[in-house]
Design a protein around this motif. Structure first.
Motif, PDB file in Angstrom:
ATOM      1  N   GLY B  67      -4.354  10.644   2.742  1.00 44.14           N
ATOM      2  CA  GLY B  67      -3.929  10.772   4.008  1.00 44.14           C
ATOM      3  C   GLY B  67      -4.529   9.768   5.175  1.00 44.14           C
ATOM      4  O   GLY B  67      -4.099   9.965   6.533  1.00 44.14           O
ATOM      5  N   ASP B  68      -5.434   8.756   4.827  1.00 46.06           N
ATOM      6  CA  ASP B  68      -5.628   7.596   5.920  1.00 46.06           C
ATOM      7  C   ASP B  68      -5.158   6.517   5.441  1.00 46.06           C
ATOM      8  O   ASP B  68      -5.029   6.196   4.335  1.00 46.06           O
ATOM      9  CB  ASP B  68      -7.309   7.786   5.689  1.00 46.06           C
ATOM     10  CG  ASP B  68      -7.957   8.740   6.808  1.00 46.06           C
ATOM     11  OD1 ASP B  68      -7.016   9.577   7.432  1.00 46.06           O
ATOM     12  OD2 ASP B  68      -8.949   8.445   7.029  1.00 46.06           O
ATOM     13  N   ASN B  69      -4.970   5.607   6.423  1.00 45.35           N
ATOM     14  CA  ASN B  69      -4.716   4.460   6.195  1.00 45.35           C
ATOM     15  C   ASN B  69      -5.800   3.453   6.107  1.00 45.35           C
ATOM     16  O   ASN B  69      -6.429   3.318   7.273  1.00 45.35           O
ATOM     17  CB  ASN B  69      -3.752   3.681   7.280  1.00 45.35           C
ATOM     18  CG  ASN B  69      -3.338   2.247   6.947  1.00 45.35           C
ATOM     19  OD1 ASN B  69      -3.865   1.646   5.839  1.00 45.35           O
ATOM     20  ND2 ASN B  69      -2.572   1.810   7.628  1.00 45.35           N
ATOM     21  N   ALA B  70      -6.458   3.219   4.888  1.00 42.50           N
ATOM     22  CA  ALA B  70      -7.632   2.553   4.778  1.00 42.50           C
ATOM     23  C   ALA B  70      -7.650   1.111   4.296  1.00 42.50           C
ATOM     24  O   ALA B  70      -8.294   0.649   3.515  1.00 42.50           O
ATOM     25  CB  ALA B  70      -8.537   3.320   3.771  1.00 42.50           C
ATOM     26  N   SER B  71      -6.385   0.546   4.626  1.00 44.93           N
ATOM     27  CA  SER B  71      -6.205  -0.715   3.973  1.00 44.93           C
ATOM     28  C   SER B  71      -7.205  -1.835   4.355  1.00 44.93           C
ATOM     29  O   SER B  71      -7.619  -1.764   5.481  1.00 44.93           O
ATOM     30  CB  SER B  71      -4.654  -1.166   4.184  1.00 44.93           C
ATOM     31  OG  SER B  71      -4.537  -0.914   5.728  1.00 44.93           O
TER      32      SER B  71
END
Lengths: 134, 164
Positions: B67-71
């Protein structure tokens, strides 16, 4: 001498990593002033911004969702439960001392919570609030 | 003499097993980004909690990380992936986590090993407000950040010691 210039520039770049919250605030203020020459950072607007409920994320609608209502105290990540150290520089000397780190987390968290990038004025207001305290 | 050596070896086997399960200190060579990137939102999990293939899947889908954008930028992503894959868990001991649902990253709480280790924990504890899910190791394993998972260090939500 010419050969030394890149070395000196390199040293300057390393030294530039360390900054004070005041310097970082001044940087965002200058950026915001390009769009609005009369812009002044407002701790009051920063306080409102900090707790404002945005609609991009159901789990983390505001900064305070994870950082807590009082930024001078520890918060807790709303999904993972991990403790997050205080965001206010007065309570946590590490905060707002590394411009690249500050930009990284604005980029990540603004995208997550607001669903867009934060403006320079929003960043400056927020830092003004965090430096003033509640 | 040989018999004595054999006896010593046999006696130390179960001890070794316990020590390995309790001691999850991060293997040497962790890149600084492992702590500052992965460890910012959750515990910098011990690499041995997933098999290599599952770590590759996690690191290939950071833009949708639970659910997170951890790019990450590619050089950072690569150096962290190499550390995780190089120190990954053994498939025969751990079992794969696999994707829980299509498009989702493997969960290190879904391996056979993790489930066996936690089968006595009631689901109510996972849902507790101070825990928020089985991936919050430090909620009960009070020394998790230091890589120590001894049973006597466990404190359940509400303050009860696991051993009491």
């Amino acid at each position: 001498m010419k050969a030394l210039i890149p070395v000196m520039l390199g040293l300057f770049a390393v030294a530039a990593q360390a900054a004070t919250p005041n310097e970082i605030l001044a940087g965002y203020r200058a950026e915001a002033a390009k769009h609005n020459p009369r812009y002044q950072p407002s701790a009051e607007l920063g306080a409102q911004f900090y707790t404002r409920l945005f609609s991009a994320s159901a789990k983390m609608p505001s900064c305070s969702s994870c950082h807590g209502d009082d930024p001078s105290r520890s918060g807790s990540h709303v999904v993972t439960g991990k403790a997050i150290g205080p965001l206010a520089p007065g309570a946590n000397a590490e905060r707002f001392t590394d411009p690249a780190k500050v930009e990284k987390w604005f980029r990540r968290n603004c995208g997550e919570v607001l669903g867009r990038a934060c403006s320079a004025a929003e960043k400056a207001d927020l830092i003004a609030f965090l430096m003033r305290g509640r | 003499m040989n018999a004595l050596r054999l006896l010593t070896a046999l006696l130390s086997l179960p001890l070794l097993g316990v020590a390995q399960a309790d001691d999850m200190r991060l293997p040497a060579g962790a890149p600084p980004a492992f702590q500052s990137e992965c460890g910012a939102c959750h515990l910098a999990f011990p690499p041995r909690l997933l098999v290599a293939e599952d770590w590759r899947r996690v690191m290939a889908g950071l833009d949708q990380h639970f659910g997170d954008n951890a790019s990450l930028d590619e050089p950072t992503r690569r150096v962290i992936e190499a550390y995780l894959v190089g120190n990954a868990g053994k498939p025969n001991k751990l079992g794969p986590a696999g994707p829980a649902s299509p498009g989702e990253a493997p969960r290190l709480t879904a391996t056979a090993w993790f489930k066996r280790k936690h089968h006595e924990v009631s689901p109510a504890y996972w849902r507790h407000a101070d825990v928020r899910g089985p991936a919050n190791c430090a909620a009960c394993h009070k020394q998790a950040a230091a890589g120590s998972y001894r049973e006597r260090e466990i404190v359940m939500p509400g303050g009860r010691r696991w051993q009491d």
